[in-house]
Design a protein around this motif. Structure first.
Motif, PDB file in Angstrom:
ATOM      1  N   HIS A 255     -18.542   0.471 -54.388  1.00 12.64           N
ATOM      2  CA  HIS A 255     -18.593   1.330 -55.560  1.00 12.64           C
ATOM      3  C   HIS A 255     -18.043   2.700 -55.187  1.00 12.64           C
ATOM      4  O   HIS A 255     -18.233   3.162 -54.065  1.00 12.64           O
ATOM      5  CB  HIS A 255     -20.030   1.487 -56.063  1.00 12.64           C
ATOM      6  N   ALA A 256     -17.399   3.354 -56.130  1.00 13.44           N
ATOM      7  CA  ALA A 256     -16.799   4.672 -55.888  1.00 13.44           C
ATOM      8  C   ALA A 256     -17.850   5.783 -55.910  1.00 13.44           C
ATOM      9  O   ALA A 256     -17.542   6.915 -55.575  1.00 13.44           O
ATOM     10  CB  ALA A 256     -15.725   4.950 -56.938  1.00 13.44           C
ATOM     11  N   GLN A 257     -19.068   5.446 -56.307  1.00 12.81           N
ATOM     12  CA  GLN A 257     -20.123   6.449 -56.399  1.00 12.81           C
ATOM     13  C   GLN A 257     -21.360   5.978 -55.618  1.00 12.81           C
ATOM     14  O   GLN A 257     -21.474   4.808 -55.287  1.00 12.81           O
ATOM     15  CB  GLN A 257     -20.486   6.727 -57.858  1.00 12.81           C
ATOM     16  N   ASP A 258     -22.272   6.901 -55.332  1.00 14.76           N
ATOM     17  CA  ASP A 258     -23.525   6.550 -54.673  1.00 14.76           C
ATOM     18  C   ASP A 258     -24.316   5.612 -55.576  1.00 14.76           C
ATOM     19  O   ASP A 258     -24.345   5.792 -56.793  1.00 14.76           O
ATOM     20  CB  ASP A 258     -24.362   7.800 -54.396  1.00 14.76           C
TER      21      ASP A 258
ATOM     22  N   LEU B 141     -27.198   3.246 -51.197  1.00 15.80           N
ATOM     23  CA  LEU B 141     -25.886   2.958 -50.621  1.00 15.80           C
ATOM     24  C   LEU B 141     -24.923   4.102 -50.933  1.00 15.80           C
ATOM     25  O   LEU B 141     -24.660   4.374 -52.112  1.00 15.80           O
ATOM     26  CB  LEU B 141     -25.314   1.664 -51.218  1.00 15.80           C
ATOM     27  N   PRO B 142     -24.394   4.758 -49.920  1.00 22.60           N
ATOM     28  CA  PRO B 142     -23.393   5.788 -50.189  1.00 22.60           C
ATOM     29  C   PRO B 142     -22.128   5.197 -50.805  1.00 22.60           C
ATOM     30  O   PRO B 142     -21.825   4.014 -50.619  1.00 22.60           O
ATOM     31  CB  PRO B 142     -23.085   6.354 -48.798  1.00 22.60           C
ATOM     32  N   ALA B 143     -21.407   6.000 -51.542  1.00 20.61           N
ATOM     33  CA  ALA B 143     -20.128   5.579 -52.124  1.00 20.61           C
ATOM     34  C   ALA B 143     -19.266   4.941 -51.042  1.00 20.61           C
ATOM     35  O   ALA B 143     -19.225   5.406 -49.901  1.00 20.61           O
ATOM     36  CB  ALA B 143     -19.420   6.771 -52.748  1.00 20.61           C
ATOM     37  N   GLY B 144     -18.581   3.855 -51.412  1.00 24.95           N
ATOM     38  CA  GLY B 144     -17.659   3.203 -50.485  1.00 24.95           C
ATOM     39  C   GLY B 144     -18.295   2.198 -49.542  1.00 24.95           C
ATOM     40  O   GLY B 144     -17.595   1.636 -48.702  1.00 24.95           O
ATOM     41  N   THR B 145     -19.590   1.945 -49.662  1.00 23.59           N
ATOM     42  CA  THR B 145     -20.263   0.989 -48.788  1.00 23.59           C
ATOM     43  C   THR B 145     -19.955  -0.440 -49.230  1.00 23.59           C
ATOM     44  O   THR B 145     -20.304  -0.845 -50.334  1.00 23.59           O
ATOM     45  CB  THR B 145     -21.796   1.197 -48.816  1.00 23.59           C
TER      46      THR B 145
END
Length: 104
Positions: free
Chosen positions: A48-51, A80-84
């Motif tokens: 995802h592009a966002q948290d 989950l931080p963005a990009g995980t």
């Protein structure tokens, strides 16, 4: 490695309810949607592009990040931080009632 955080419902916050969990996530800046996932539901690897925060109210939701697996049960939240990159799947036969938190 991506930093993820697992938290469990604190009984001192009162009985776990959908409303209480939603308020907890909203107080952290998340927009919350409620989903029900049936037995056999699988989400292939994605990001995802966002948290994001996945919280479970009923059932068991397994989220895998690389080799690490988190079996979320009632009251558990995984941040989950963005990009995980991760996968998710329902474990067992009970429908998962999940809160999907997104922070833009």
């Amino acid at each position: 490695m991506t930093f993820v955080r697992l938290e469990h419902w604190d009984p001192s916050d009162g009985p776990l309810t959908e409303k209480r969990m939603i308020l907890a996530l909203e107080s952290e800046g998340y927009e919350v949607a409620v989903y029900a996932y049936r037995e056999g539901t699988v989400f292939p690897e994605h990001l995802h592009a966002q948290d994001k925060c996945d919280a479970v109210l009923e059932g068991t939701l397994r989220i895998k990040i690389g080799e690490a697996a988190y079996d979320l049960k009632a009251g558990d939240r995984l941040y989950l931080p963005a990009g995980t990159r991760h996968t998710a799947e329902v474990i067992g036969t009970k429908t998962v009632l999940s809160l999907d938190g997104t922070r833009y």
